[in-house]
Scaffold this active site. Structure first.
Site, PDB file in Angstrom:
ATOM      1  N   GLU A   1      29.193 -45.052 -16.598  1.00  5.93           N
ATOM      2  CA  GLU A   1      29.869 -45.762 -17.682  1.00  5.93           C
ATOM      3  C   GLU A   1      28.876 -46.112 -18.782  1.00  5.93           C
ATOM      4  OE1 GLU A   1      32.747 -49.689 -18.332  1.00  5.93           O
ATOM      5  OE2 GLU A   1      31.862 -49.258 -16.371  1.00  5.93           O
TER       6      GLU A   1
ATOM      7  N   ARG B   1      27.350 -44.229   1.596  1.00  4.04           N
ATOM      8  CA  ARG B   1      28.340 -44.285   2.671  1.00  4.04           C
ATOM      9  C   ARG B   1      28.774 -42.914   3.158  1.00  4.04           C
ATOM     10  NH1 ARG B   1      29.067 -48.897  -0.417  1.00  4.04           N
ATOM     11  NH2 ARG B   1      30.371 -47.846  -1.958  1.00  4.04           N
TER      12      ARG B   1
END
Length: 250
Positions: A173, A136
C-alpha cells in the site's frame, strides 16, 4: 518385607477403603489384629466430584455452523475450520479485521481437517515442490509437503536466508517489499504448489508465482486457508488458479 493380605471394602459413594475380617480362623484373627493397627484410608471420589460436561460458547457456535453446513450439503470440515478461526477487530490498526489462525491451530480436529483437505486435492497432481510464503505458509506447507511426497521450499522476507538468493519485488500500500528463495532450491520443470494462510490483495502470492516461474518452475496452483474477496486478490494472480477453504471479511 511384611505382606498383608486383606479383604477390601469399598463404598460406591466415597471410595472408602478399609481392611476387614472375613473368616474367623486363627490366621484370620492374626490378620484382624494386624488390620486393626493399620491406618484408615479414604480416597476422594474424583469421578463423582467431576462437574457435568458443558458446551462452551465457542463449541456451541461450532455445532450450529456444522448443522447449517449439513443442511446446505457442504463438507462439515469447512464449517469446523471456519468456526475455529478468530476474527479480531482493529488489529494491527484501526479498521482492520484480523483473521487469526492461531485459534485454528489450537483445535486439533479443525487443524487436521485443514491439512487433509489440501492433501486430498493435491496428492495426485504430481507436485514436487510446496513453496510456503513467510510466515504462516510455513505452518501449513510442511505437513502438506510430507503427505504428498514433495519437498518444502520457504519463500522468505529479505535477509532471512543465509545462502545465495533470488528475489522478487512486489508493491505494498505504501512502498515495496521482496520475497526471496535460495538459489538451487528448485529446478526447472518442477511442479509447484504455493501455500499461504490468507490472500488479501494478492501481492505476495503474485510475487511468489513470478519468482518460481523465473527459474522455470511450473506453478500448478496457489492455495490459502482464507480469502478476503472484497480485496480482489485473485485478480492479481492472472490466470493462475487459486484454491481456498473459507472466505472472510476485510
Amino acid at each position: 518385607m511384611l505382606q498383608l493380605h486383606t479383604i477390601s471394602l469399598f463404598s460406591s459413594n466415597s471410595l472408602t477403603f478399609s481392611p476387614a475380617v472375613a473368616f474367623r480362623t486363627p490366621a484370620a484373627k492374626t490378620l484382624s489384629s494386624a488390620a486393626a493397627a493399620l491406618p484408615f484410608f479414604r480416597f476422594p471420589n474424583y469421578r463423582s466430584a467431576r462437574p457435568p460436561r458443558r458446551c462452551s460458547v465457542g463449541k456451541c457456535e461450532a455445532l450450529k455452523v456444522e448443522a447449517m453446513a449439513a443442511e446446505d450439503g457442504q463438507d462439515l470440515r469447512l464449517a469446523r475450520i471456519s468456526s475455529a478461526i478468530r476474527v479480531i477487530r482493529d488489529f494491527p490498526k484501526p479498521g482492520i479485521l484480523f483473521q487469526d489462525i492461531t485459534t485454528l491451530l489450537l483445535d486439533t480436529k479443525a487443524f487436521k481437517d485443514t491439512i487433509d483437505l489440501f492433501v486430498e486435492r493435491y496428492k495426485d497432481k504430481e507436485i514436487s515442490v510446496v513453496a510456503g510464503v513467510e510466515a504462516r505458509g510455513f505452518i501449513f506447507g510442511p505437513p502438506i509437503a510430507l503427505a504428498i511426497g514433495a519437498k518444502f521450499v520457504p519463500l522468505r522476507k529479505p535477509k532471512k536466508l543465509p545462502g545465495k538468493v533470488i528475489s522478487e519485488e512486489y508493491s505494498l500500500e505504501y512502498g515495496t517489499d521482496k520475497i526471496e528463495m535460495h538459489v538451487g532450491a528448485v529446478e526447472a520443470g518442477e511442479r509447484a504448489l504455493i501455500i499461504d494462510d490468507l490472500i488479501a490483495t494478492g501481492g505476495t502470492l503474485g510475487a511468489a508465482i513470478r519468482l518460481l516461474e523465473r527459474v522455470g518452475v511450473h506453478v500448478v496452483e496457489c492455495a490459502c486457508v482464507i480469502e478476503l474477496p472484497e480485496l480482489k486478490g485473485r485478480e492479481r494472480l492472472g490466470e493462475k488458479p487459486l484454491f481456498v477453504l473459507v472466505s472472510g471479511e476485510a
